[in-house]
Design an enzyme around this catalytic site. Structure first.
Site, short mmCIF file in Angstrom:
data_model
loop_
_atom_site.label_atom_id
_atom_site.label_comp_id
_atom_site.label_asym_id
_atom_site.label_seq_id
_atom_site.Cartn_x
_atom_site.Cartn_y
_atom_site.Cartn_z
N SER A 21 0.68 -1.27 -0.08
CA SER A 21 -0.07 -0.01 0.01
C SER A 21 0.89 1.08 0.13
O SER A 21 1.70 1.35 0.81
CB SER A 21 -0.95 -0.17 1.23
OG SER A 21 -1.15 1.35 1.78
N HIS A 46 -0.97 -1.32 -4.35
CA HIS A 46 -2.36 -1.19 -3.99
C HIS A 46 -2.45 0.31 -3.62
O HIS A 46 -1.41 0.94 -2.72
CB HIS A 46 -2.37 -1.96 -2.29
CG HIS A 46 -3.78 -1.59 -1.91
ND1 HIS A 46 -5.21 -2.36 -2.12
CD2 HIS A 46 -4.22 -0.84 -0.97
CE1 HIS A 46 -5.98 -2.01 -1.27
NE2 HIS A 46 -5.25 -1.04 -0.56
N ASP A 48 -4.61 3.70 -2.11
CA ASP A 48 -5.67 3.92 -1.17
C ASP A 48 -6.11 5.38 -1.38
O ASP A 48 -5.48 6.29 -1.32
CB ASP A 48 -5.24 3.94 0.45
CG ASP A 48 -4.88 2.45 0.73
OD1 ASP A 48 -5.84 1.61 0.62
OD2 ASP A 48 -3.85 2.14 1.10
N MET A 50 -8.66 8.37 -0.40
CA MET A 50 -9.55 8.48 0.49
C MET A 50 -9.88 9.90 0.43
O MET A 50 -9.11 10.95 -0.01
CB MET A 50 -8.72 8.67 1.68
CG MET A 50 -8.17 7.30 2.12
SD MET A 50 -7.11 7.57 3.57
CE MET A 50 -6.65 5.82 3.74
N HIS A 79 -8.38 0.90 -4.23
CA HIS A 79 -9.04 0.90 -3.05
C HIS A 79 -9.86 2.30 -2.90
O HIS A 79 -9.12 3.07 -2.36
CB HIS A 79 -8.23 0.29 -1.95
CG HIS A 79 -8.92 0.14 -0.60
ND1 HIS A 79 -8.38 -0.01 0.69
CD2 HIS A 79 -10.39 0.16 -0.41
CE1 HIS A 79 -9.36 0.07 1.59
NE2 HIS A 79 -10.52 0.15 0.99
N MET A 81 -12.05 4.41 -1.09
CA MET A 81 -12.73 4.84 0.12
C MET A 81 -13.27 6.36 0.01
O MET A 81 -12.82 7.36 0.57
CB MET A 81 -11.60 4.91 1.18
CG MET A 81 -10.92 3.50 1.77
SD MET A 81 -9.55 3.61 2.66
CE MET A 81 -8.16 3.56 1.38
N MET A 150 -11.44 -5.46 5.46
CA MET A 150 -10.47 -4.80 6.10
C MET A 150 -10.33 -5.26 7.51
O MET A 150 -11.30 -5.83 8.08
CB MET A 150 -11.21 -3.42 6.10
CG MET A 150 -11.65 -2.54 5.13
SD MET A 150 -10.11 -2.41 3.92
CE MET A 150 -9.16 -1.18 5.02
N PHE A 156 -6.97 5.21 7.86
CA PHE A 156 -5.65 5.26 8.10
C PHE A 156 -4.78 4.20 8.02
O PHE A 156 -5.09 2.89 8.46
CB PHE A 156 -5.73 5.91 9.67
CG PHE A 156 -6.49 7.07 9.82
CD1 PHE A 156 -5.83 8.51 9.53
CD2 PHE A 156 -7.63 7.22 10.23
CE1 PHE A 156 -6.41 9.50 9.57
CE2 PHE A 156 -8.44 8.30 10.07
CZ PHE A 156 -7.83 9.54 10.00
N ASP A 187 -6.73 -6.18 4.27
CA ASP A 187 -6.08 -5.06 4.31
C ASP A 187 -6.15 -4.34 5.65
O ASP A 187 -7.11 -4.13 6.05
CB ASP A 187 -6.61 -4.09 3.39
CG ASP A 187 -5.95 -2.71 2.99
OD1 ASP A 187 -5.00 -2.42 3.75
OD2 ASP A 187 -6.63 -1.91 2.30
N GLY A 188 -4.79 -4.03 6.26
CA GLY A 188 -5.06 -3.38 7.59
C GLY A 188 -4.28 -4.16 8.73
O GLY A 188 -4.53 -5.13 8.92
N GLY A 189 -3.14 -3.54 9.11
CA GLY A 189 -2.42 -4.25 10.06
C GLY A 189 -1.63 -5.58 9.83
O GLY A 189 -1.46 -6.10 10.63
N GLY A 209 1.16 -1.91 4.39
CA GLY A 209 1.67 -0.60 4.35
C GLY A 209 2.89 -0.33 5.31
O GLY A 209 3.97 -0.53 4.67
#
Ligand code: DX5
Ligand code: ZN
Length: 230
Positions: A21, A46, A48, A50, A79, A81, A150, A156, A187-189, A209
Site C-alpha cells: 500500500s 495497492h 488507497d 480517501m 481501493h 474509500m 478490512m 488510516f 487490508d490493515g495491520g 503498508g
C-alpha cells in the site's frame, strides 16, 4: 506484457501475494518507489484513495494513479474509500486502474458499481469494513472478481490488526463455492505477526503498508513477510 495481461496473470499466481500500500511511500519519488517495489518482487501495487467524506482522511486521487501508470506495468489495485464510487469508477479506470474495489457501506447499488467497473475492462471487488457482515454482500459475491476484507477500520495506515474479522474468510468462501477463482484480500495491520493467521483464515492477497515502508529494504521485507506466512 502490458498491465492488463499482468492483471489477468494475478488470478493464476500462487498465493499468498503481498501488495504494497503506497500510503507511506515517498511521493516525491513515485517512479523510483515503483521501480524498487517491482525489483523487490511485488506483483501489484495497492492504492488507497480517501476523500475526507467516506473516511475522515484525505490521501491522493486521479493524478497519482495516472502518474504511476506512466512509470510501471505493475497492476494497480485501487481501493476507493470514497462516497459515491459510481461517479468516479470511469475516471479511475481511465487513469490506469486495473482492479477497482469500493466499499459496501458507500453505496446501495453494489450490482451497478460492480458491473460498471467490469464494463470498463477492470477487475471489480467489494470491500467490507470490520463492522459490515458478509451477509450484506452475499447476493453480489458471484459478480465479484475479488472481495477485500478490512482488518482495520478504513481510513488510516498504521492501525492494529483486528483478528475478529478473520471468520469472514470462511463465510465468503462458502458463499462463493460456485466461484473458485474469487480472490480474497485482506487490508490493515498486516505484519510479520499477523501474516500467518490471516493466510490460515483464507486470505490470499495481503495488503501491507507500514510493514513494508518502515523498512529501507523492500526485498527483505517481502521475503520476511512471505516466510512469516509459513
Ligand atoms: C487503510 C488502508 C490500508 C493501509 C494499510 O485504510 O486501506 O491499505 O494503508 O496500511 P497498514 O499496513 O499500515 O495497516
Ligand atoms: Zn487499502
Amino acid at each position: 506484457m502490458n498491465a492488463t495481461d499482468c492483471t489477468a496473470l494475478l488470478w493464476q499466481q500462487s498465493t499468498p501475494l503481498i501488495l504494497p500500500s503506497l500510503l507511506l511511500c515517498d511521493f516525491a519519488n513515485l517512479q523510483r518507489e515503483a521501480e524498487h517495489l517491482e525489483a523487490a518482487g511485488y506483483r501489484a501495487l495497492h492504492l488507497d484513495i480517501m476523500d475526507g467524506v467516506f473516511v475522515p482522511n484525505l490521501s491522493y486521487g486521479l493524478s497519482v494513479v495516472k502518474s504511476l501508470r506512466r512509470v510501471t506495468k505493475l497492476p494497480l489495485d485501487v481501493h476507493l474509500m470514497i462516497a459515491n464510487p459510481a461517479e468516479y469508477v470511469d475516471a479511475f479506470r481511465e487513469a490506469g486502474a486495473d482492479i477497482i474495489t469500493f466499499h459496501a457501506e458507500a453505496t446501495k447499488d453494489h450490482v451497478g458499481v460492480l458491473e460498471r467497473i467490469q464494463r470498463n475492462g477492470a477487475k471489480a471487488g467489494i470491500v467490507l469494513n470490520p463492522g459490515t457482515p458478509v451477509s450484506d454482500v452475499a447476493a453480489v459475491i458471484e459478480l465479484c472478481d475479488l472481495v477485500l476484507v478490512m482488518s482495520v477500520q478504513a481510513g488510516f495506515g498504521g492501525q492494529s490488526f483486528r483478528p475478529e474479522v478473520l471468520g469472514k474468510f470462511a463465510e465468503l468462501r462458502a458463499f462463493a463455492s460456485a466461484k473458485p477463482n474469487l480472490i480474497l484480500e485482506i487490508d490493515g495491520g498486516i505484519n510479520l505477526a499477523t501474516m500467518k493467521p490471516a493466510c490460515q483464515a483464507g486470505a490470499q492477497w495481503l495488503v501491507v503498508g507500514s510493514g513494508i515502508f518502515a523498512h529501507s529494504d523492500y526485498a527483505a521485507a517481502h521475503r520476511d513477510l512471505l516466510a512469516a506466512a509459513q
